[in-house]
Scaffold this motif. Structure first.
Motif, PDB file in Angstrom:
ATOM      1  N   THR A 129       0.913  -1.251   0.089  1.00 27.51           N
ATOM      2  CA  THR A 129       0.059   0.036  -0.021  1.00 27.51           C
ATOM      3  C   THR A 129       0.790   1.201  -0.302  1.00 27.51           C
ATOM      4  O   THR A 129       0.743   2.144  -0.773  1.00 27.51           O
ATOM      5  CB  THR A 129      -0.826  -0.163   1.280  1.00 27.51           C
ATOM      6  OG1 THR A 129      -1.874  -1.077   0.964  1.00 27.51           O
ATOM      7  CG2 THR A 129      -1.714   1.241   1.249  1.00 27.51           C
ATOM      8  N   ASP A 130       1.959   1.226   0.866  1.00 26.29           N
ATOM      9  CA  ASP A 130       2.695   2.380   0.749  1.00 26.29           C
ATOM     10  C   ASP A 130       3.611   2.636  -0.375  1.00 26.29           C
ATOM     11  O   ASP A 130       3.985   3.610  -0.804  1.00 26.29           O
ATOM     12  CB  ASP A 130       3.837   2.364   2.029  1.00 26.29           C
ATOM     13  CG  ASP A 130       4.777   3.292   2.037  1.00 26.29           C
ATOM     14  OD1 ASP A 130       4.209   4.432   2.735  1.00 26.29           O
ATOM     15  OD2 ASP A 130       5.949   3.254   2.019  1.00 26.29           O
ATOM     16  N   LEU A 131       4.055   1.471  -0.777  1.00 23.07           N
ATOM     17  CA  LEU A 131       4.675   1.603  -2.160  1.00 23.07           C
ATOM     18  C   LEU A 131       3.968   2.121  -3.463  1.00 23.07           C
ATOM     19  O   LEU A 131       4.378   3.061  -4.158  1.00 23.07           O
ATOM     20  CB  LEU A 131       5.404   0.146  -2.402  1.00 23.07           C
ATOM     21  CG  LEU A 131       6.118   0.027  -3.766  1.00 23.07           C
ATOM     22  CD1 LEU A 131       7.059   1.069  -4.020  1.00 23.07           C
ATOM     23  CD2 LEU A 131       6.538  -1.483  -4.302  1.00 23.07           C
ATOM     24  N   LEU A 132       2.659   1.370  -3.615  1.00 24.44           N
ATOM     25  CA  LEU A 132       1.894   1.804  -4.595  1.00 24.44           C
ATOM     26  C   LEU A 132       1.647   3.524  -4.559  1.00 24.44           C
ATOM     27  O   LEU A 132       1.495   3.976  -5.386  1.00 24.44           O
ATOM     28  CB  LEU A 132       0.699   1.209  -4.630  1.00 24.44           C
ATOM     29  CG  LEU A 132       0.897  -0.424  -5.067  1.00 24.44           C
ATOM     30  CD1 LEU A 132      -0.315  -0.981  -4.900  1.00 24.44           C
ATOM     31  CD2 LEU A 132       1.259  -0.577  -6.506  1.00 24.44           C
ATOM     32  N   GLU A 133       1.520   3.972  -3.368  1.00 25.15           N
ATOM     33  CA  GLU A 133       1.138   5.248  -3.344  1.00 25.15           C
ATOM     34  C   GLU A 133       2.454   6.157  -3.603  1.00 25.15           C
ATOM     35  O   GLU A 133       2.333   7.137  -4.161  1.00 25.15           O
ATOM     36  CB  GLU A 133       0.823   5.698  -1.661  1.00 25.15           C
ATOM     37  CG  GLU A 133       0.373   7.112  -1.433  1.00 25.15           C
ATOM     38  CD  GLU A 133      -1.003   7.463  -2.126  1.00 25.15           C
ATOM     39  OE1 GLU A 133      -1.573   8.514  -2.148  1.00 25.15           O
ATOM     40  OE2 GLU A 133      -1.578   6.425  -2.573  1.00 25.15           O
ATOM     41  N   LYS A 134       3.814   5.827  -3.249  1.00 28.57           N
ATOM     42  CA  LYS A 134       4.651   6.308  -3.534  1.00 28.57           C
ATOM     43  C   LYS A 134       5.034   6.225  -5.289  1.00 28.57           C
ATOM     44  O   LYS A 134       5.488   7.254  -5.753  1.00 28.57           O
ATOM     45  CB  LYS A 134       6.121   5.924  -2.875  1.00 28.57           C
ATOM     46  CG  LYS A 134       6.277   6.248  -1.489  1.00 28.57           C
ATOM     47  CD  LYS A 134       7.440   5.632  -0.978  1.00 28.57           C
ATOM     48  CE  LYS A 134       7.892   6.100   0.518  1.00 28.57           C
ATOM     49  NZ  LYS A 134       6.887   5.565   1.631  1.00 28.57           N
ATOM     50  N   LEU A 135       4.800   5.254  -5.645  1.00 26.68           N
ATOM     51  CA  LEU A 135       5.073   5.003  -7.228  1.00 26.68           C
ATOM     52  C   LEU A 135       4.051   5.846  -8.156  1.00 26.68           C
ATOM     53  O   LEU A 135       4.193   6.409  -9.185  1.00 26.68           O
ATOM     54  CB  LEU A 135       5.039   3.646  -7.740  1.00 26.68           C
ATOM     55  CG  LEU A 135       6.190   2.778  -7.117  1.00 26.68           C
ATOM     56  CD1 LEU A 135       6.241   1.507  -7.568  1.00 26.68           C
ATOM     57  CD2 LEU A 135       7.821   3.502  -7.670  1.00 26.68           C
ATOM     58  N   ARG A 136       2.742   6.230  -7.461  1.00 31.87           N
ATOM     59  CA  ARG A 136       1.641   6.724  -8.075  1.00 31.87           C
ATOM     60  C   ARG A 136       2.397   8.274  -8.622  1.00 31.87           C
ATOM     61  O   ARG A 136       1.915   8.834  -9.630  1.00 31.87           O
ATOM     62  CB  ARG A 136       0.526   6.961  -7.288  1.00 31.87           C
ATOM     63  CG  ARG A 136      -0.444   7.803  -7.556  1.00 31.87           C
ATOM     64  CD  ARG A 136      -1.487   7.986  -6.595  1.00 31.87           C
ATOM     65  NE  ARG A 136      -2.172   6.618  -6.391  1.00 31.87           N
ATOM     66  CZ  ARG A 136      -3.512   6.350  -6.925  1.00 31.87           C
ATOM     67  NH1 ARG A 136      -4.010   6.993  -7.742  1.00 31.87           N
ATOM     68  NH2 ARG A 136      -3.955   5.106  -6.273  1.00 31.87           N
ATOM     69  N   TYR A 137       3.068   8.945  -7.741  1.00 31.89           N
ATOM     70  CA  TYR A 137       3.616  10.212  -8.047  1.00 31.89           C
ATOM     71  C   TYR A 137       4.770  10.250  -8.445  1.00 31.89           C
ATOM     72  O   TYR A 137       5.526  11.555  -8.355  1.00 31.89           O
ATOM     73  CB  TYR A 137       3.447  10.997  -6.664  1.00 31.89           C
ATOM     74  CG  TYR A 137       1.851  11.099  -6.201  1.00 31.89           C
ATOM     75  CD1 TYR A 137       0.914  11.922  -6.987  1.00 31.89           C
ATOM     76  CD2 TYR A 137       1.523  10.471  -5.350  1.00 31.89           C
ATOM     77  CE1 TYR A 137      -0.425  11.796  -6.677  1.00 31.89           C
ATOM     78  CE2 TYR A 137       0.256  10.441  -4.914  1.00 31.89           C
ATOM     79  CZ  TYR A 137      -0.781  10.983  -5.558  1.00 31.89           C
ATOM     80  OH  TYR A 137      -2.154  11.176  -5.118  1.00 31.89           O
ATOM     81  N   ASP A 138       5.530   9.122  -8.639  1.00 32.31           N
ATOM     82  CA  ASP A 138       7.063   8.976  -9.121  1.00 32.31           C
ATOM     83  C   ASP A 138       6.956   9.503 -10.878  1.00 32.31           C
ATOM     84  O   ASP A 138       6.600   8.492 -11.603  1.00 32.31           O
ATOM     85  CB  ASP A 138       7.667   7.690  -8.946  1.00 32.31           C
ATOM     86  CG  ASP A 138       8.986   7.664  -9.068  1.00 32.31           C
ATOM     87  OD1 ASP A 138       9.582   8.402 -10.093  1.00 32.31           O
ATOM     88  OD2 ASP A 138       9.772   6.935  -8.489  1.00 32.31           O
ATOM     89  N   ASP A 139       7.472  10.500 -10.998  1.00 30.69           N
ATOM     90  CA  ASP A 139       7.494  10.783 -12.725  1.00 30.69           C
ATOM     91  C   ASP A 139       8.512  10.073 -13.364  1.00 30.69           C
ATOM     92  O   ASP A 139       8.356  10.249 -14.556  1.00 30.69           O
ATOM     93  CB  ASP A 139       8.036  12.415 -12.703  1.00 30.69           C
ATOM     94  CG  ASP A 139       6.778  13.241 -12.171  1.00 30.69           C
ATOM     95  OD1 ASP A 139       5.723  12.960 -12.123  1.00 30.69           O
ATOM     96  OD2 ASP A 139       7.308  14.350 -11.877  1.00 30.69           O
ATOM     97  N   ASN A 140       9.416   9.292 -12.837  1.00 33.59           N
ATOM     98  CA  ASN A 140      10.349   8.333 -13.395  1.00 33.59           C
ATOM     99  C   ASN A 140       9.654   6.820 -13.634  1.00 33.59           C
ATOM    100  O   ASN A 140      10.413   6.031 -14.206  1.00 33.59           O
ATOM    101  CB  ASN A 140      11.616   8.258 -12.463  1.00 33.59           C
ATOM    102  CG  ASN A 140      12.477   9.529 -12.391  1.00 33.59           C
ATOM    103  OD1 ASN A 140      12.504  10.096 -13.384  1.00 33.59           O
ATOM    104  ND2 ASN A 140      12.680   9.640 -11.171  1.00 33.59           N
TER     105      ASN A 140
END
Length: 279
Positions: free
Chosen positions: A37-48
């Motif tokens: 859950t935490d990882l998907l939230e971070k990757l959601r806003y990762d422009d890379n």
């Protein structure tokens, strides 16, 4: 992004997420659900990152829920079970399905029970021919609960869904492709290359167009004919507005106009690829 139950590798705009409990065949523990859950939230806003690929460490993709930690150790704590259950259902049943970036399941081995919802929640799925799938819940006096029954109903025809749910029989990647659970089954030695080629092809597309493609499909499943048409018309306007400030231009002024000028062939290549080759 340091996690105990997950590994994350980002390369060429593709994030490979590896379920990392190989000694437990990557079954999903409460900790794994929280970390995912935490990882998907971070990757959601990762422009890379444009594409997410899910796989498993060792010989398994995911053996489903950790029966001991998920069910047995929470049997006397209804509140704790409810918190874990909601977290487990949310990321597989809703977050993946409506995720703003393309998701691909790369199934390298055992895929059982609750892992079916990871596969169904992803946009695409590729498995090794010799991967082993199964709905074994009925074998220990349960049924495909949580998100799994809905995942079966979303993807499979009634005969196949009920046959494998009622018998608990395992089946391989070739059969998974035949019944529509996955897109492709390939030799295990070719799985990573085959899947990453697809991921790289998608990663080269316009990210806003990819998201609109997913939204148009996912929400159409819940809409009437007229509602879907109105939604996609509004989505076209929104997409043009989002793309207007981009260097590559929007889908009308760049996408269609460059085709009319003969600069590329959209049926054969992605916008911008011809210019990249010429340079």
């Amino acid at each position: 992004m340091n996690y105990e139950t997950l590994r994350v590798d980002i390369d060429n705009r593709i994030a490979t997420i590896t379920l990392n409990r190989p000694n437990k065949r990557n079954c999903m523990s409460p900790q794994l659900h929280r970390e995912m859950t935490d990882l998907l939230e971070k990757l959601r806003y990762d422009d890379n990152v444009s594409v997410l690929v899910f796989t498993g460490a060792g010989e398994a993709f995911c053996a489903g829920m950790d029966l001991k930690e998920f069910f047995f150790e929470t049997k006397d704590s209804p509140a704790r079970f409810d918190e874990i259950f909601r977290t487990a259902c949310e990321w597989r049943g809703r977050t993946l399905r409506y995720y703003p970036k393309t998701t691909i399941a790369m199934i390298n081995g055992f895929c059982f029970g609750g892992a079916f919802s990871i596969v169904e929640g992803c946009d695409l799925a590729v498995a090794a021919n010799n991967a082993t799938f199964g709905l074994s819940e009925v074998n220990f006096k349960l049924f495909p609960g949580g998100t799994v029954s809905k995942s079966l109903a979303n993807l499979l025809r009634p005969r196949e869904a009920l046959f494998y749910a009622l018998t608990g029989r395992p089946f391989d990647g070739t059969e998974a492709a035949r019944i529509g659970l996955i897109n492709y089954a390939v030799p295990a030695s070719e799985l990573r290359t085959f899947t990453m080629d697809i991921a790289q092809e998608i990663a080269q597309k316009d990210l806003t167009a990819l998201r609109a493609t997913k939204d148009g499909y996912r929400y159409a499943l819940e809409m009437s004919w007229d509602a879907s048409i109105n939604y996609t018309l509004a989505k076209q306007v929104e997409l043009k507005s989002l793309q207007a400030s981009m260097e590559s231009g929007d889908w009308v002024e760049a996408g269609i106009n460059d085709f009319l000028k003969g600069e590329y062939k959209p049926g054969l290549e992605t916008h911008g690829q011809s210019a990249q080759r010429r340079s």
